[in-house]
Design a protein around this motif. Structure first.
Motif, short mmCIF file in Angstrom:
data_model
loop_
_atom_site.label_atom_id
_atom_site.label_comp_id
_atom_site.label_asym_id
_atom_site.label_seq_id
_atom_site.Cartn_x
_atom_site.Cartn_y
_atom_site.Cartn_z
N ILE A 116 0.84 -1.20 0.00
CA ILE A 116 0.00 0.00 0.00
C ILE A 116 0.87 1.25 0.00
N GLU A 117 1.90 1.23 0.83
CA GLU A 117 2.79 2.38 0.97
C GLU A 117 3.58 2.62 -0.32
N THR A 120 1.31 3.78 -3.26
CA THR A 120 0.89 5.17 -3.09
C THR A 120 2.03 6.13 -3.43
N ARG A 121 3.23 5.81 -2.97
CA ARG A 121 4.38 6.68 -3.24
C ARG A 121 4.66 6.75 -4.74
N GLU A 133 1.77 6.85 7.71
CA GLU A 133 0.54 7.63 7.79
C GLU A 133 0.69 9.00 7.14
N LEU A 136 0.05 8.66 3.46
CA LEU A 136 -1.35 8.37 3.16
C LEU A 136 -2.25 9.58 3.42
N LYS A 137 -1.97 10.30 4.50
CA LYS A 137 -2.78 11.48 4.82
C LYS A 137 -2.62 12.57 3.76
N LEU A 161 -10.21 8.21 4.38
CA LEU A 161 -8.92 8.53 4.98
C LEU A 161 -8.75 7.80 6.31
N ILE A 164 -8.12 3.95 5.56
CA ILE A 164 -6.80 3.54 5.08
C ILE A 164 -5.72 3.78 6.13
N THR A 165 -5.78 4.92 6.82
CA THR A 165 -4.75 5.18 7.84
C THR A 165 -4.96 4.30 9.07
N PHE A 168 -3.82 0.73 8.17
CA PHE A 168 -2.36 0.71 8.05
C PHE A 168 -1.72 0.72 9.44
N ILE A 201 -6.48 2.33 -4.32
CA ILE A 201 -5.37 3.21 -4.69
C ILE A 201 -5.14 3.17 -6.20
#
Length: 208
Positions: A116-117, A120-121, A133, A136-137, A161, A164-165, A168, A201
């Motif tokens: 996920i991290e 997203t990046r 976090e 993601l935020k 939000l 997902i946070t 995680f 995502i």
């Protein structure tokens, strides 16, 4: 022992599955709890199709079958049952399923949420020093997140939000920072959440 005597010893019984349904000799799986036993058992038994007193079709249990504690049944099924790979995101399958099969449940969960991290990046172009976090935020900020779905009402944007946070932090961080007692099922439950988030995502449109 008569049928009535056998039934008198049973606390409860429920059918949980059947192989070769509709055949002459189906095999039925039943969960049985005997009054004298502290644990439930799984009974796997062949049935024979026949006819009742009024000519109706009836299936009679045969002596071909066996019974063993439910905990042993679960142990075998958890190890060898097919997992729904078509349901789970392919990145999760690639990174996590071999770990699940080898019993490395904590590592499987960590890898799922790491996906996920990293996804997203990569999608947002965030720098390497932005992670967890904070990453993601920023990506899903309800007001100006680059991946936020602004077609949703603001309350739902906040809800996603938090989803997902929260997932995680609760699942990934707990497995990273302390020993968690996980089994196959509980680990797979967490991985399924990561898969759902990963799909969201990838489906998110980039706001420019």
């Amino acid at each position: 022992m008569s049928k009535a005597e056998i039934e008198a010893k049973i606390e409860f019984q429920e059918e949980i599955g059947e192989a070769n349904p509709g055949g002459y000799q189906p095999v039925r799986f039943a969960r049985v709890k005997y009054k004298a036993s502290p644990t439930a058992h799984i009974d796997i038994r062949r049935f024979q199709r026949g006819y009742g007193d009024e000519g109706e079709e009836v299936f009679f249990p045969t002596k071909v079958g066996f019974r063993f504690p439910e905990r042993e049944f679960r142990r075998v099924v958890e190890k060898y049952a097919l997992m729904p790979e078509s349901y789970v995101h392919p990145i999760i399958v690639k990174k996590c399923f071999s770990l699940l099969n080898s019993g490395e449940f904590d590592s499987a969960v960590i890898q799922a949420f790491k996906a996920i991290e990293t996804t997203t990046r990569e999608k947002t172009g965030a720098p390497a020093d932005m992670f967890g976090e904070r990453l993601l935020k920023k990506a899903f900020n309800p007001d100006d997140g680059i991946l936020t779905n602004h077609k949703l009402p603001k309350a739902e944007r906040f809800a996603f939000l938090n989803y997902i946070t929260g997932a995680f932090s609760f699942y990934r961080n707990s497995s990273s920072h302390r020993d968690i007692e996980l089994d196959f099922v509980s680990a797979f439950d967490r991985i399924a959440v990561a898969s759902d988030l990963l799909k969201a995502i990838e489906d998110a449109e980039i706001n420019v």
